[in-house]
Design an enzyme around this catalytic site. Structure first.
Site, PDB file in Angstrom:
ATOM      1  N   HIS A  54       0.896  -1.282   0.109  1.00  0.00           N
ATOM      2  CA  HIS A  54      -0.083  -0.028  -0.065  1.00  0.00           C
ATOM      3  C   HIS A  54       0.692   1.176   0.015  1.00  0.00           C
ATOM      4  CE1 HIS A  54      -3.999  -1.752   1.997  1.00  0.00           C
ATOM      5  NE2 HIS A  54      -3.124  -2.749   0.873  1.00  0.00           N
ATOM      6  N   GLU A  56       0.765   3.971   1.781  1.00  0.00           N
ATOM      7  CA  GLU A  56       1.261   4.297   3.273  1.00  0.00           C
ATOM      8  C   GLU A  56       2.497   3.565   3.762  1.00  0.00           C
ATOM      9  OE1 GLU A  56      -3.241   5.005   2.884  1.00  0.00           O
ATOM     10  OE2 GLU A  56      -1.888   3.558   2.233  1.00  0.00           O
ATOM     11  N   CYS A  84      -6.130   2.034   5.801  1.00  0.00           N
ATOM     12  CA  CYS A  84      -6.920   0.719   6.051  1.00  0.00           C
ATOM     13  C   CYS A  84      -6.340   0.294   7.593  1.00  0.00           C
ATOM     14  CB  CYS A  84      -6.524  -0.386   5.093  1.00  0.00           C
ATOM     15  SG  CYS A  84      -4.737  -0.828   5.164  1.00  0.00           S
ATOM     16  N   CYS A  87      -2.582  -0.140   7.460  1.00  0.00           N
ATOM     17  CA  CYS A  87      -1.560   0.802   7.215  1.00  0.00           C
ATOM     18  C   CYS A  87      -1.876   1.755   8.576  1.00  0.00           C
ATOM     19  CB  CYS A  87      -1.916   1.780   5.928  1.00  0.00           C
ATOM     20  SG  CYS A  87      -1.892   0.787   4.475  1.00  0.00           S
TER      21      CYS A  87
END
Length: 150
Positions: A54, A56, A84, A87
């Site tokens: 991801h 992040e 999410c 993260c």
């Protein structure tokens, strides 16, 4: 804050890279306490074949390498979409000072939508959170991406 818009534009540039690579267009950047951009990245889940790739997470990994430390307690992370649970947990573990994001995520959001990992009083660290920065720009990019996939 005007600087929030400035740095969110950098996160949107990262999200556009993801869009061009046929990844879900989420971008993130990290700045230090002096307001200096340290690094940024975008979703690379398909490209790397890694569910944890991801924007992040990739940004936090890069920042830790660049700054040579795992605690990023003076830093702010900008993300085009609400993080999410994975993260958000990483943000807490890195001791990020502040999270700024564009749009909420009603399916996976963990800063306010479904969960509030970043400000859970049971955890030993909480973040300052600012939501809705360049919200319309972030939303339009996501809408465009998913409309093209249908």
């Amino acid at each position: 804050m005007n600087c929030d818009k400035k740095f969110m534009k950098f996160a949107l540039e990262e999200a556009l890279k993801a869009y061009d690579e046929n990844e879900v267009p989420i971008g993130a950047v990290l700045i230090n306490g002096d307001g200096v951009l340290i690094c940024g990245d975008h979703n690379r889940i398909e490209q790397l074949g890694d569910a944890t790739a991801h924007a992040e997470i990739l940004t936090l990994r890069a920042a830790s390498k660049i700054l040579n430390r795992r605690r990023l307690s003076d830093c702010t992370l900008y993300s085009t979409v609400e993080p999410c649970a994975m993260c958000a947990g990483a943000l807490v573990l890195c001791r990020i000072k502040r999270l700024v994001y564009g749009i909420t995520d009603s399916k996976f959001g963990a800063a306010e939508s479904i969960f509030n990992v970043v400000n859970n009083p049971a955890l030993n660290h909480q973040l300052e959170v600012t939501a809705g920065v360049l919200e319309e720009d972030c939303r339009e990019l996501m809408k465009k991406f998913f409309a093209n996939r249908r």
